[in-house]
Design a protein around this motif. Structure first.
Motif, PDB file in Angstrom:
ATOM      1  N   ASP A 160       0.749  -1.257   0.066  1.00 49.78           N
ATOM      2  CA  ASP A 160       0.013  -0.100   0.102  1.00 49.78           C
ATOM      3  C   ASP A 160       0.902   1.228   0.142  1.00 49.78           C
ATOM      4  O   ASP A 160       0.289   2.366  -0.222  1.00 49.78           O
ATOM      5  CB  ASP A 160      -0.912   0.027   1.081  1.00 49.78           C
ATOM      6  N   ARG A 161       2.151   1.106   0.194  1.00 51.21           N
ATOM      7  CA  ARG A 161       3.065   2.132   0.292  1.00 51.21           C
ATOM      8  C   ARG A 161       4.236   2.036  -0.607  1.00 51.21           C
ATOM      9  O   ARG A 161       5.351   2.548  -0.666  1.00 51.21           O
ATOM     10  CB  ARG A 161       3.743   2.494   1.643  1.00 51.21           C
ATOM     11  N   GLY A 162       4.050   1.123  -1.532  1.00 52.18           N
ATOM     12  CA  GLY A 162       5.198   1.022  -2.604  1.00 52.18           C
ATOM     13  C   GLY A 162       4.453  -0.125  -3.735  1.00 52.18           C
ATOM     14  O   GLY A 162       3.401  -0.307  -3.882  1.00 52.18           O
ATOM     15  N   PHE A 163       5.589  -0.469  -4.757  1.00 45.68           N
ATOM     16  CA  PHE A 163       5.055  -1.288  -5.722  1.00 45.68           C
ATOM     17  C   PHE A 163       6.129  -2.306  -6.096  1.00 45.68           C
ATOM     18  O   PHE A 163       7.170  -2.239  -5.604  1.00 45.68           O
ATOM     19  CB  PHE A 163       4.666  -0.459  -6.986  1.00 45.68           C
ATOM     20  N   ALA A 164       5.797  -3.234  -6.910  1.00 43.57           N
ATOM     21  CA  ALA A 164       6.736  -4.233  -7.502  1.00 43.57           C
ATOM     22  C   ALA A 164       7.006  -4.099  -8.818  1.00 43.57           C
ATOM     23  O   ALA A 164       5.984  -4.034  -9.798  1.00 43.57           O
ATOM     24  CB  ALA A 164       6.098  -5.659  -7.279  1.00 43.57           C
ATOM     25  N   PHE A 165       8.297  -4.000  -9.244  1.00 44.82           N
ATOM     26  CA  PHE A 165       8.631  -3.998 -10.691  1.00 44.82           C
ATOM     27  C   PHE A 165       8.510  -5.581 -11.045  1.00 44.82           C
ATOM     28  O   PHE A 165       8.791  -6.604 -10.307  1.00 44.82           O
ATOM     29  CB  PHE A 165      10.233  -3.629 -10.613  1.00 44.82           C
TER      30      PHE A 165
END
Length: 357
Positions: free
Chosen positions: A324-329
């Motif tokens: 919810d505070r980041g993302f996945a490459f």
């Protein structure tokens, strides 16, 4: 197909696969050692490797150096007969010191992209560490070879070619990313081989080209080998392994991803990047709402006054499972990943498919 060995200088991998470096903290010593123990080349990410070490908040610079040395040493202990590499982006602020630390720790090979690593040969001088720039075209490969030849009397020990279907940061324009026919990995392999041929002739040796970006199965590996590559680089599929250093929630994001979940973002690094769309990305890029930023001064191109978020912070959160505070490459073929397996199972499956190519 008879499975070829991947030879880089005096290094010989029985499996012609390099596991791509994935940061922050997705490929550390755990994954790299597991890959190396299977005969492929395991790679530690050199992006903020000290993120979960004591002292990171107080002295990020030194902690990252110490953590890199620790992970190289640990990987070598876990895989004493394996080949261990590290991926160090030229865009990070402490690039030179990270390279020197890796050399001192006797890493086998350094991979470097996200910019042109023009000073890399002098940083590894008089060491056994091999160096391999990461390129996206024959033009860039030619430029690096020309400069290294002229200034250092040195050629790359290998070249990593990352095509437009790779995950993470990409060396292509948005138009090129949408033109996979003209920028297919097989075409790019042939283009790079043609560009480096004069330098190979001058030095009387081959520069192995390892191709990556959208490599999913043994057929994909066979395609690039047939085109003239010496091996394949694969990253996305290694995330869906028990040994990957990411959290279970990060891995689950890969298993849940559908084809239309994969999107291209404009990264604070200054390059387009391929990631799995989630609420964090929607919030940042659709609404363009600036996040609370506590700059950790990690990237040369990043301007904290203009960027919408801190990419290091977002990737650290993702690694820990706080999506919810980041993302996945992820690579373009992430939607085809549907289960978690061991590194050994994955490599055995790939090699069986390659034999049948």
């Amino acid at each position: 197909m008879i499975i070829p060995q991947l030879k880089i200088g005096n290094l010989t991998a029985s499996v012609p696969i390099i596991q791509g470096g994935m940061g922050v903290g997705i490929s550390l010593s755990g994954l790299a050692a597991a890959v190396a123990n299977c005969g492929a080349i395991g790679v530690i990410s050199g992006v903020e490797p000290g993120f979960n070490f004591e002292g990171y908040e107080k002295n990020k610079y030194q902690t990252n150096l110490d953590a890199l040395a620790y992970h190289i040493q640990r990987a070598k202990e876990l895989a004493p007969k394996g080949i261990i590499g590290v991926n160090i982006m030229t865009a990070i602020n402490n690039f030179e010191d990270m390279v020197k630390t890796a050399v001192k720790a006797k890493v086998d090979i350094i991979f470097s992209g996200a910019g042109l690593p023009m000073k890399l040969p002098e940083l590894v001088k008089d060491s056994m560490t091999k160096i391999a720039p990461i390129v996206s075209s024959g033009k860039v490969a030619q430029l690096i070879c020309k400069q290294w030849d002229k200034k250092h009397d040195y050629l790359p020990d290998a070249i990593i070619l990352e095509g437009p279907e790779a995950g993470g940061h990409l060396g292509f324009s948005l138009d090129q990313l949408g033109d996979l026919e003209n920028f297919s990995l097989v075409k790019l392999v042939k283009e790079v081989l043609e560009a480096i041929a004069p330098f190979e002739e001058k030095y009387g040796r081959k520069i192995p080209v390892i191709a990556g970006g959208g490599i999913h199965d043994g057929k994909d590996i066979g395609d690039v080998l047939t085109a003239g590559a010496a091996g394949a680089q694969m990253a996305t599929r290694f995330v869906a392994t028990y040994e990957c250093d990411a959290s279970d929630a990060f891995k689950q994001a890969y298993l849940d991803a559908k084809e239309d979940d994969v999107t291209i973002i404009k990264s604070p690094v200054g390059m387009p990047g391929r990631a799995i769309r989630n609420e964090f990305i929607n919030k940042v890029y659709r609404d363009e709402k600036r996040q609370d930023i506590k700059c950790i001064n990690c990237l040369k191109p990043c301007n904290p006054k203009e960027t919408l978020y801190c990419i290091a912070d977002a990737l650290i959160n993702a690694q820990k499972g706080n999506l919810d505070r980041g993302f996945a490459f992820a690579g373009a073929q992430v939607h085809r990943v549907n289960k978690i397996v061991s590194v050994r199972e994955l490599i055995d499956e790939l090699m069986n498919e390659l034999r049948q190519y």
